[in-house]
Design a protein around this motif. Sequence first.
Motif, PDB file in Angstrom:
ATOM      1  N   SER A   8       0.631   3.384  -6.315  1.00 32.89           N
ATOM      2  CA  SER A   8       0.667   3.994  -4.983  1.00 32.89           C
ATOM      3  C   SER A   8       1.505   3.160  -4.027  1.00 32.89           C
ATOM      4  CB  SER A   8      -0.759   4.120  -4.426  1.00 32.89           C
ATOM      5  OG  SER A   8      -1.502   5.042  -5.174  1.00 32.89           O
ATOM      6  N   GLY A   9       2.438   3.815  -3.351  1.00 32.94           N
ATOM      7  CA  GLY A   9       3.340   3.123  -2.454  1.00 32.94           C
ATOM      8  C   GLY A   9       4.693   2.821  -3.055  1.00 32.94           C
ATOM      9  N   ALA A  43      -1.331   4.467   3.057  1.00 33.25           N
ATOM     10  CA  ALA A  43      -2.506   4.227   3.897  1.00 33.25           C
ATOM     11  C   ALA A  43      -3.728   3.947   3.044  1.00 33.25           C
ATOM     12  CB  ALA A  43      -2.748   5.428   4.809  1.00 33.25           C
ATOM     13  N   HIS A  44      -3.849   4.650   1.914  1.00 33.85           N
ATOM     14  CA  HIS A  44      -5.066   4.456   1.111  1.00 33.85           C
ATOM     15  C   HIS A  44      -5.073   3.117   0.384  1.00 33.85           C
ATOM     16  CE1 HIS A  44      -2.568   6.218  -2.232  1.00 33.85           C
ATOM     17  NE2 HIS A  44      -3.255   5.354  -2.947  1.00 33.85           N
ATOM     18  N   VAL A  45      -3.929   2.421   0.356  1.00 31.72           N
ATOM     19  CA  VAL A  45      -3.881   1.058  -0.167  1.00 31.72           C
ATOM     20  C   VAL A  45      -4.288   0.063   0.925  1.00 31.72           C
ATOM     21  CG1 VAL A  45      -2.356  -0.761  -1.043  1.00 31.72           C
ATOM     22  CG2 VAL A  45      -2.151   1.578  -1.915  1.00 31.72           C
ATOM     23  N   ALA A  46      -3.700   0.212   2.107  1.00 31.34           N
ATOM     24  CA  ALA A  46      -3.935  -0.756   3.191  1.00 31.34           C
ATOM     25  C   ALA A  46      -5.248  -0.531   3.910  1.00 31.34           C
ATOM     26  CB  ALA A  46      -2.776  -0.680   4.191  1.00 31.34           C
ATOM     27  N   LEU A  79       0.662  -5.419  -3.783  1.00 31.17           N
ATOM     28  CA  LEU A  79      -0.147  -5.538  -2.575  1.00 31.17           C
ATOM     29  C   LEU A  79      -1.622  -5.387  -2.917  1.00 31.17           C
ATOM     30  CD1 LEU A  79       2.014  -3.283  -0.213  1.00 31.17           C
ATOM     31  CD2 LEU A  79       2.082  -5.772  -0.424  1.00 31.17           C
ATOM     32  N   ARG A  80      -2.446  -6.268  -2.319  1.00 37.88           N
ATOM     33  CA  ARG A  80      -3.898  -6.208  -2.516  1.00 37.88           C
ATOM     34  C   ARG A  80      -4.602  -6.439  -1.178  1.00 37.88           C
ATOM     35  NH1 ARG A  80      -5.918  -6.874  -7.875  1.00 37.88           N
ATOM     36  NH2 ARG A  80      -4.243  -7.262  -9.396  1.00 37.88           N
ATOM     37  N   PRO A  81      -5.372  -5.461  -0.689  1.00 34.84           N
ATOM     38  CA  PRO A  81      -6.163  -5.701   0.530  1.00 34.84           C
ATOM     39  C   PRO A  81      -7.156  -6.831   0.285  1.00 34.84           C
ATOM     40  CG  PRO A  81      -6.136  -3.368  -0.066  1.00 34.84           C
ATOM     41  CD  PRO A  81      -5.577  -4.112  -1.223  1.00 34.84           C
ATOM     42  N   ARG A  82      -7.211  -7.778   1.193  1.00 37.85           N
ATOM     43  CA  ARG A  82      -8.121  -8.910   0.995  1.00 37.85           C
ATOM     44  C   ARG A  82      -9.581  -8.466   0.953  1.00 37.85           C
ATOM     45  NH1 ARG A  82      -6.315 -13.801   1.044  1.00 37.85           N
ATOM     46  NH2 ARG A  82      -8.261 -14.709   1.781  1.00 37.85           N
ATOM     47  N   ALA A  83      -9.904  -7.394   1.648  1.00 41.08           N
ATOM     48  CA  ALA A  83     -11.275  -6.905   1.648  1.00 41.08           C
ATOM     49  C   ALA A  83     -11.616  -6.163   0.360  1.00 41.08           C
ATOM     50  CB  ALA A  83     -11.506  -5.976   2.846  1.00 41.08           C
ATOM     51  N   ARG A  84     -10.594  -5.695  -0.361  1.00 45.77           N
ATOM     52  CA  ARG A  84     -10.801  -4.988  -1.627  1.00 45.77           C
ATOM     53  C   ARG A  84      -9.762  -5.467  -2.634  1.00 45.77           C
ATOM     54  NH1 ARG A  84     -13.612  -0.155  -2.424  1.00 45.77           N
ATOM     55  NH2 ARG A  84     -14.784   0.608  -0.635  1.00 45.77           N
ATOM     56  N   PRO A  85      -9.882  -6.685  -3.146  1.00 42.77           N
ATOM     57  CA  PRO A  85      -8.838  -7.239  -4.006  1.00 42.77           C
ATOM     58  C   PRO A  85      -8.643  -6.489  -5.314  1.00 42.77           C
ATOM     59  CG  PRO A  85     -10.784  -8.658  -3.949  1.00 42.77           C
ATOM     60  CD  PRO A  85     -10.975  -7.638  -2.883  1.00 42.77           C
ATOM     61  N   ALA A  86      -9.621  -5.678  -5.726  1.00 41.42           N
ATOM     62  CA  ALA A  86      -9.459  -4.902  -6.952  1.00 41.42           C
ATOM     63  C   ALA A  86      -8.533  -3.706  -6.752  1.00 41.42           C
ATOM     64  CB  ALA A  86     -10.818  -4.424  -7.456  1.00 41.42           C
ATOM     65  N   LEU A  87      -8.267  -3.339  -5.506  1.00 36.16           N
ATOM     66  CA  LEU A  87      -7.395  -2.217  -5.190  1.00 36.16           C
ATOM     67  C   LEU A  87      -5.956  -2.728  -5.092  1.00 36.16           C
ATOM     68  CD1 LEU A  87      -7.253   0.795  -4.451  1.00 36.16           C
ATOM     69  CD2 LEU A  87      -7.547   0.141  -2.067  1.00 36.16           C
TER      70      LEU A  87
END
Length: 483
Positions: free
Chosen positions: A262-263, A132-135, A102-110
């Motif tokens: 994480s997750g 939560a800290h991933v999403a 999973l990668r948040p589109r706003a933070r693709p490095a995460l």
Amino acid sequence: MTLPIPHSAARGLSPWQEFKRLGHCLAGRGGGPDWAVSEALNALWLTLPGPGHALPRLHVAVRDGVPLSALPARWTLPGTAEALPLVRVRAPRACLQSAPELRPRARPALVGSATALLRAQDGGRSYLLTCAHVAVPDLLRGFGDEVDLSHASATGRCSVVDWRPAPQAGTEHSAVDAALLSLDPQTLLALQTDGGLLPSGLAGRALADQAVSMRSHRGDFPGQLKVYWSGPVDLPGVTPGVADYFLDRAIGYCCSSRSGDSGAAVWDTSDRLLGMHLAGIDGVGSGEPNAIYGPIAPVLEAFRVRPWLRGGQLADVEMPAIVPARPSNLAAVAGVTRAGSAPTVSSTTLSDREVVACTLWGEARNQGERGMRAVASVIANRWHSHYRRRQSAREVCLDPWQFSCWLKNDPNLPRMLAVARQPDAPYQQALALADPLLQGTLQDITQGARHYFAVTLRKPPAWAAGKSPCAVIGDHLFFNDVD
């Protein structure tokens, strides 16, 4: 029907020795029969010895496109005079069942992993669970934000539906670090069919030195449970060196985790879901717990969801109580964890003005300034009449079970608390209304109402029986004739 290996094979190579030799051939090391090559076979297997003197059985899994007749029906083991029957079957190549990345589109490095597939307890929508800290890694993210999903069985885009705790709010205590992601029916079906996120059940008891596996998008990694764990958590890539929240009731364990796990689900040796990997612990010695997972039960309770299990079943939510591993003083000295989570704010960290503004935002942000002003009027009317013996606007807002936005399980709560740190336009309006309310100069537009409820409620509250609304403002009915 499978056939036993002949007794006479024992006079030459043992079945296990021949099995290993054929395996070397399959790996391209040569030295065996011409059919024992990866171009022809996906796998071979020898059944484990059973009770008594049961003989093992040898199978060969033939690849698609290769006719079964291309392999001999029998094979003579070196050193024996008798031929070994080969059980030729069709079977796919083994594939890793790692969790989606999973990668948040706003933070693709995460990067993070997925824990499980969940369904709302009322039988509604299904969700993907992660941290939560991933999403929602910071205060600029929240409801509706998109997260890219990548997996062997499915790729797609999810969106954030709910999360706890909210980001970056100091050392507020939380027993969960979890977020729900919505996903389309096709992706849900693909992940259910793949089965990598489907445990056999739920495990409610964690024991010292219990063997577990952490199931990350990188693969499966063995672990061993060690201690209770509580302490501050830090998300280095977002707030390096700062404790983002205080994690309660977690379990410390030994595992080869790293950033991006994480997750990840934590399963026991019976493939039952224990919890979700949250973080690693820095600065510990060999054999000491170097990772943390959160038990699954508090997550299911917080979001009112149940996990999908193998065979298309839903887990029973009446689980045994989580009993963590033996306590240890390691938890007290381990320090701040890495790859941590998102913290939350609560009423204890907000000013009176912010508590009032949060209440207006949480109850009526979609009804414009007038809708929020009406709710502010109710707060003021309760305050000045000392309703339920509350002596301030703050006490009125936080009065248990009076304003649903403050209920522990209300999905509004994490978003409401997050917006207090990163105000949007409706919250700015709410702050502007809080000032005259607290100064006692707010104009009442509800004719003295101290109660209201939304017209969208399927069943009116019991206190509204036989009562008539004195005002209808936005989506709320207001009442001034309730004791």
